[in-house]
Write a protein that holds these residues in place. Structure first.
Motif, PDB file in Angstrom:
ATOM      1  N   LYS A   1      53.789  40.907  31.750  1.00  0.00           N
ATOM      2  CA  LYS A   1      52.689  39.947  31.654  1.00  0.00           C
ATOM      3  C   LYS A   1      51.384  40.735  31.677  1.00  0.00           C
ATOM      4  CE  LYS A   1      55.146  36.129  33.861  1.00  0.00           C
ATOM      5  NZ  LYS A   1      55.174  35.156  34.994  1.00  0.00           N
ATOM      6  N   PRO A   2      50.389  40.312  30.920  1.00  0.00           N
ATOM      7  CA  PRO A   2      49.137  41.075  30.848  1.00  0.00           C
ATOM      8  C   PRO A   2      48.279  40.895  32.109  1.00  0.00           C
ATOM      9  CG  PRO A   2      48.973  39.093  29.521  1.00  0.00           C
ATOM     10  CD  PRO A   2      50.384  39.140  30.022  1.00  0.00           C
ATOM     11  N   ASN A   3      48.791  41.408  33.224  1.00  0.00           N
ATOM     12  CA  ASN A   3      48.055  41.326  34.480  1.00  0.00           C
ATOM     13  C   ASN A   3      48.230  42.623  35.265  1.00  0.00           C
ATOM     14  OD1 ASN A   3      50.578  41.222  35.855  1.00  0.00           O
ATOM     15  ND2 ASN A   3      50.621  38.987  35.692  1.00  0.00           N
ATOM     16  N   ARG A   4      47.652  42.686  36.434  1.00  0.00           N
ATOM     17  CA  ARG A   4      47.641  43.932  37.199  1.00  0.00           C
ATOM     18  C   ARG A   4      48.978  44.257  37.848  1.00  0.00           C
ATOM     19  NH1 ARG A   4      43.884  42.444  42.472  1.00  0.00           N
ATOM     20  NH2 ARG A   4      45.362  41.036  43.501  1.00  0.00           N
ATOM     21  N   ASP A   5      49.961  43.350  37.760  1.00  0.00           N
ATOM     22  CA  ASP A   5      51.271  43.579  38.370  1.00  0.00           C
ATOM     23  C   ASP A   5      52.220  44.353  37.459  1.00  0.00           C
ATOM     24  OD1 ASP A   5      52.989  43.198  40.643  1.00  0.00           O
ATOM     25  OD2 ASP A   5      54.107  41.693  39.505  1.00  0.00           O
TER      26      ASP A   5
ATOM     27  N   ALA B   1      44.964  46.675  35.402  1.00  0.00           N
ATOM     28  CA  ALA B   1      44.583  46.756  36.817  1.00  0.00           C
ATOM     29  C   ALA B   1      43.273  47.516  36.982  1.00  0.00           C
ATOM     30  CB  ALA B   1      45.692  47.443  37.612  1.00  0.00           C
ATOM     31  N   ASP B   2      42.458  47.087  37.962  1.00  0.00           N
ATOM     32  CA  ASP B   2      41.223  47.818  38.255  1.00  0.00           C
ATOM     33  C   ASP B   2      41.512  48.949  39.249  1.00  0.00           C
ATOM     34  OD1 ASP B   2      41.388  46.639  40.827  1.00  0.00           O
ATOM     35  OD2 ASP B   2      40.051  45.002  40.254  1.00  0.00           O
ATOM     36  N   THR B   3      40.505  49.759  39.514  1.00  0.00           N
ATOM     37  CA  THR B   3      40.695  50.948  40.356  1.00  0.00           C
ATOM     38  C   THR B   3      41.165  50.595  41.761  1.00  0.00           C
ATOM     39  OG1 THR B   3      39.002  52.149  39.114  1.00  0.00           O
ATOM     40  CG2 THR B   3      39.539  52.968  41.320  1.00  0.00           C
TER      41      THR B   3
ATOM     42  N   VAL C   1      44.719  51.795  43.615  1.00  0.00           N
ATOM     43  CA  VAL C   1      44.775  52.531  44.890  1.00  0.00           C
ATOM     44  C   VAL C   1      45.718  51.815  45.855  1.00  0.00           C
ATOM     45  CG1 VAL C   1      43.444  53.222  46.927  1.00  0.00           C
ATOM     46  CG2 VAL C   1      42.491  53.562  44.628  1.00  0.00           C
ATOM     47  N   ASP C   2      45.603  50.495  45.948  1.00  0.00           N
ATOM     48  CA  ASP C   2      46.453  49.719  46.852  1.00  0.00           C
ATOM     49  C   ASP C   2      47.931  49.824  46.469  1.00  0.00           C
ATOM     50  OD1 ASP C   2      44.254  48.920  48.272  1.00  0.00           O
ATOM     51  OD2 ASP C   2      44.074  46.963  47.300  1.00  0.00           O
ATOM     52  N   VAL C   3      48.229  49.690  45.159  1.00  0.00           N
ATOM     53  CA  VAL C   3      49.621  49.749  44.707  1.00  0.00           C
ATOM     54  C   VAL C   3      50.198  51.140  44.914  1.00  0.00           C
ATOM     55  CG1 VAL C   3      51.147  49.564  42.700  1.00  0.00           C
ATOM     56  CG2 VAL C   3      49.365  47.852  43.067  1.00  0.00           C
TER      57      VAL C   3
END
Length: 288
Positions: free
Chosen positions: A110-114, A257-259, A263-265
């Motif tokens: 899916k086009p998201n940060r996950d 995903a943003d910066t 970092v969190d992931v």
């Protein structure tokens, strides 16, 4: 190719491609042999998924394979063209090569940060193949749906055999569609003409190793296992992933995903691998 002592070395991917291009018209079994042997020489094996699914995979040290007749795995008409016994075969899909693939990001995430891309090294896939080929020792459990939830059965599934194979892409005429096809068998951008391709594919017990040529851009390698019986309720099969395979992984984070999220992931994944007693993987952001 030989080393300085004259000992024959394993063939490279380029040498397998050259061998495929030198096949003569109709050499079907020879083409299968090349796709089988070449499956272990690629630079890496990519799997596009989500962070949440990947974390479950690492925590459980298991991968869920899809039954071959799953509508999410193949075009629906392919079961009528390539093999007969689809309901006992379970596969997991990878794309060979190390470079990110924008098409695969879009198709399988899916086009998201996950979103996430997992890369298994050549050595890691060799260990996976060795494990799968010893079917008696493979830990595999059917995954069944109960009350709208997928549950891993406690009873271990009985397997016939397993392994790793490069998919070949076929241009086979389907009489129901009435369209013209060239009866070519394609692998790694190479073409081979097989005049009776539809018939020879049907005659083999080779379910899962062929797809229509329109999918050839995926350059797919599949891990597979075949069960001794059909479980009509189990569309998935959970198999254990050896630690050597998990230790061979590297990770690319979502291009969406943003910066701060990256970092969190990264911290989350590093902590998860360490908690499981695994080697902390190399993690980077997407180049896209």
């Amino acid at each position: 190719m030989k080393n300085k002592r004259g000992k024959k070395l394993a063939m490279t991917e380029a040498e397998f491609k050259a061998a495929y291009e030198q096949l003569e018209e109709g050499q079907f079994l020879e083409a299968l042999d090349i796709a089988n042997r070449a499956s272990m020489v690629h630079g890496g094996y990519q799997h596009y998924t989500s962070v949440s699914k990947f974390c479950k995979m690492v925590k459980g040290k298991s991968m869920w394979l899809s039954r071959l007749d799953s509508p999410s795995l193949n075009d629906l008409h392919e079961a009528n063209k390539y093999g007969r016994d689809w309901r006992r075969m379970y596969v997991g899909c990878f794309s060979y090569g190390r470079s990110e693939n924008a098409l695969l990001w879009k198709m399988y995430c899916k086009p998201n940060r996950d979103a996430i891309r997992v890369l298994i090294s050549q050595e890691g896939m060799k260990r996976f193949k060795e494990y799968l080929q010893n079917a008696a020792n493979v830990e595999a459990h059917h995954v069944v749906k109960r009350d709208d939830r997928f549950v891993v059965s406690s009873r271990q599934a009985a397997l016939v055999h397993g392994g790793v194979f490069d998919v070949l892409y076929a241009a086979v005429k389907d009489c129901r569609l009435g369209c013209e096809r060239c009866n070519d068998l394609m692998w790694n951008s190479c073409h081979l003409h097989i005049p009776e391709l539809a018939e020879v594919i049907k005659a083999q017990t080779l379910e899962g190793f062929f797809k229509d040529c329109e999918w050839r851009g995926e350059q797919e390698t599949r891990i597979f296992v075949k069960t001794t019986n059909v479980s009509s309720s189990a569309e998935r099969l959970a198999i254990r992933i050896p630690d050597e395979v998990l230790n061979s992984m590297s990770i690319v984070l979502s291009p969406w995903a943003d910066t701060a999220h990256c970092v969190d992931v990264t911290k989350r994944l590093e902590r998860l691998f360490a908690e499981q007693g695994l080697k902390v993987p190399r993690i980077r952001r997407s180049y896209l």
